[in-house]
Design a protein around this motif. Structure first.
Motif, PDB file in Angstrom:
ATOM      1  N   LEU A 141      43.001  32.001  38.526  1.00  0.00           N
ATOM      2  CA  LEU A 141      42.375  33.114  38.168  1.00  0.00           C
ATOM      3  C   LEU A 141      42.739  34.366  39.200  1.00  0.00           C
ATOM      4  O   LEU A 141      42.737  34.203  40.152  1.00  0.00           O
ATOM      5  CB  LEU A 141      40.749  33.342  37.917  1.00  0.00           C
ATOM      6  N   ILE A 142      43.192  35.466  38.493  1.00  0.00           N
ATOM      7  CA  ILE A 142      43.529  36.762  39.236  1.00  0.00           C
ATOM      8  C   ILE A 142      42.793  37.734  38.640  1.00  0.00           C
ATOM      9  O   ILE A 142      42.868  38.011  37.630  1.00  0.00           O
ATOM     10  CB  ILE A 142      45.033  36.924  39.459  1.00  0.00           C
ATOM     11  N   THR A 143      41.915  38.596  39.687  1.00  0.00           N
ATOM     12  CA  THR A 143      41.318  39.755  38.946  1.00  0.00           C
ATOM     13  C   THR A 143      41.978  40.832  39.852  1.00  0.00           C
ATOM     14  O   THR A 143      42.134  40.904  41.113  1.00  0.00           O
ATOM     15  CB  THR A 143      39.836  39.718  39.285  1.00  0.00           C
ATOM     16  N   VAL A 144      42.097  41.995  39.038  1.00  0.00           N
ATOM     17  CA  VAL A 144      42.786  43.209  39.582  1.00  0.00           C
ATOM     18  C   VAL A 144      41.785  44.503  39.134  1.00  0.00           C
ATOM     19  O   VAL A 144      42.013  44.883  38.125  1.00  0.00           O
ATOM     20  CB  VAL A 144      44.249  43.495  39.244  1.00  0.00           C
ATOM     21  N   CYS A 145      40.923  44.734  39.933  1.00  0.00           N
ATOM     22  CA  CYS A 145      39.719  45.746  39.580  1.00  0.00           C
ATOM     23  C   CYS A 145      39.962  47.028  40.200  1.00  0.00           C
ATOM     24  O   CYS A 145      40.178  47.235  41.348  1.00  0.00           O
ATOM     25  CB  CYS A 145      38.307  45.342  39.855  1.00  0.00           C
ATOM     26  N   LEU A 196      45.006  36.013  33.972  1.00  0.00           N
ATOM     27  CA  LEU A 196      44.942  37.377  34.718  1.00  0.00           C
ATOM     28  C   LEU A 196      43.954  38.275  34.075  1.00  0.00           C
ATOM     29  O   LEU A 196      43.917  38.231  32.988  1.00  0.00           O
ATOM     30  CB  LEU A 196      46.368  37.857  34.542  1.00  0.00           C
ATOM     31  N   VAL A 197      43.142  39.101  34.903  1.00  0.00           N
ATOM     32  CA  VAL A 197      42.095  40.233  34.286  1.00  0.00           C
ATOM     33  C   VAL A 197      42.498  41.328  35.041  1.00  0.00           C
ATOM     34  O   VAL A 197      42.311  41.436  36.555  1.00  0.00           O
ATOM     35  CB  VAL A 197      41.014  39.669  34.241  1.00  0.00           C
ATOM     36  N   ILE A 198      42.728  42.419  34.499  1.00  0.00           N
ATOM     37  CA  ILE A 198      43.208  43.631  35.117  1.00  0.00           C
ATOM     38  C   ILE A 198      42.098  44.817  34.467  1.00  0.00           C
ATOM     39  O   ILE A 198      41.863  44.757  33.251  1.00  0.00           O
ATOM     40  CB  ILE A 198      44.502  44.351  34.732  1.00  0.00           C
ATOM     41  N   THR A 199      41.293  45.500  35.293  1.00  0.00           N
ATOM     42  CA  THR A 199      40.251  46.254  34.832  1.00  0.00           C
ATOM     43  C   THR A 199      40.099  47.668  35.335  1.00  0.00           C
ATOM     44  O   THR A 199      40.582  48.083  36.391  1.00  0.00           O
ATOM     45  CB  THR A 199      38.686  45.692  35.139  1.00  0.00           C
ATOM     46  N   HIS A 200      39.450  48.553  34.566  1.00  0.00           N
ATOM     47  CA  HIS A 200      39.364  50.154  35.161  1.00  0.00           C
ATOM     48  C   HIS A 200      38.376  50.634  34.395  1.00  0.00           C
ATOM     49  O   HIS A 200      37.996  50.492  33.031  1.00  0.00           O
ATOM     50  CB  HIS A 200      40.647  50.720  34.844  1.00  0.00           C
ATOM     51  N   MET A 203      39.338  46.265  29.926  1.00  0.00           N
ATOM     52  CA  MET A 203      39.717  44.776  30.381  1.00  0.00           C
ATOM     53  C   MET A 203      40.758  44.437  29.840  1.00  0.00           C
ATOM     54  O   MET A 203      40.533  44.255  28.655  1.00  0.00           O
ATOM     55  CB  MET A 203      38.278  43.670  30.661  1.00  0.00           C
ATOM     56  N   VAL A 204      41.837  44.067  30.424  1.00  0.00           N
ATOM     57  CA  VAL A 204      42.828  43.392  29.768  1.00  0.00           C
ATOM     58  C   VAL A 204      43.054  41.921  30.312  1.00  0.00           C
ATOM     59  O   VAL A 204      43.337  41.792  31.514  1.00  0.00           O
ATOM     60  CB  VAL A 204      44.306  44.165  30.065  1.00  0.00           C
TER      61      VAL A 204
END
Length: 317
Positions: A131-135, A160-164, A310-311
């Motif tokens: 799992l990769i998180t990019v917050c 993969l989770v990219i959030t803003h 959240m993508v």
């Protein structure tokens, strides 16, 4: 969810969120939204149900928190994964994350691997991460390069989770909202640095400008929380990146997530703005708008709602 606190004895200002501007991580933790349980529940639910033909069983061994700052997300990941890689390109950030996660939060040091390096050029082994998180950081990267690098690190079937989260809006007080918008607009209009303009184009798109090649990724889900059903909710001005959303990607809208809502007083708004990267805006320019916001609030708290995107994506076989 594990909570993060940064006691006063930790000298956070030596590792400032933006050291040149005197913004500290302690301010960031106090005034920025705390990731609520719903945030991590969405991540873990997606990860537990994502699959790939070559590796249908999702694993929970290694997570990588990219652009981790002081380790806010990494703390919660540590309760679910055997090891968490904590990486950030900025000098001092991983040192602070080590203090917060190990010294203060009590996690075992063996749980973590700390790396000072960029997202686009990582030393993490290929095919090793579940799992990769990019917050709150993809907008400071070259997304197409970083997303390809994330794919290299992930195992087949990995997540993969990219959030803003966007700036909060004020409910049920139109006058206060107008003053808050004016303060925001002053900041955004002063942005002319190419790096900040690059970031704005990504944030203003509501992450529609992030692309996921179908030969590499599957199960792409774009989730918008408290966004009023509109990607435009994320726009701070008209500098918007083009959409790379593909047919077949899932787009989900969820409203009234209480974890991203709260009641705030006037001083909170000043503290929140202090965590923003500061363009060339003087206190004199801001003063009439702060005064109007204070009058509009009339000594009372106001209800705030923070939009979140959240993508999610799964590495294809």
């Amino acid at each position: 969810m594990s909570t993060i606190s940064i006691p006063e004895q930790i000298e956070t200002r030596e590792f400032g969120f933006n050291a040149k501007q005197g913004v500290s991580w302690s301010d960031y933790v106090i005034f920025r939204p705390i990731y609520p349980p719903s945030f991590f529940n969405r991540i873990f639910t997606y990860h537990s149900t994502s699959s790939s033909n070559a590796n249908p069983k999702t694993t929970w061994t290694i997570a990588h928190d990219v652009g981790a700052g002081c380790g806010i997300a990494a703390s919660s990941l540590a309760t679910h994964f055997k090891q968490v890689i904590v990486s950030d390109p900025n000098e001092g950030y991983t040192t602070l994350a080590h203090k917060v996660l190990v010294t203060e939060s009590g996690h075992l040091e063996s749980k973590f691997r700390f790396l000072q390096e960029s997202a686009e050029n990582s030393s993490v082994e290929s095919g090793s991460v579940d799992l990769i998180t990019v917050c709150e950081c993809i907008h400071w990267m070259r997304p197409e390069v970083a997303i390809a690098e994330f794919a290299r690190q992930l195992r087949v079937g990995g997540t993969l989770v990219i959030t803003h989260y966007n700036h909060p809006r004020i409910e049920d007080n139109e006058r206060a909202q107008m003053a808050w918008d004016a303060i925001r607009d002053l900041y955004v209009e002063a942005v002319s640095n190419p790096m900040f303009e690059h970031a704005l184009r990504i944030m203003n798109s509501g992450f529609e400008s992030l692309g996921f090649p179908v030969e590499v990724w599957e199960g792409v889900r774009r989730l918008y929380v408290n966004a009023l059903g509109r990607v435009e909710t994320f726009r701070l001005d008209d500098r918007v990146g083009g959409s790379l959303v593909k047919d077949g990607e899932e787009v989900v809208w969820e409203e009234r997530d209480e974890g991203w809502m709260g009641e705030q007083d006037f001083d909170w708004f000043r503290g929140y703005l202090a965590t923003w990267a500061k363009p060339d805006v003087s206190e004199e320019e801001l003063k009439p708008y702060w005064e109007e916001l204070e009058r509009a609030m009339d000594g009372k708290k106001v209800r705030t709602v923070t939009p979140l995107v959240m993508v999610f994506a799964t590495k294809r076989a």
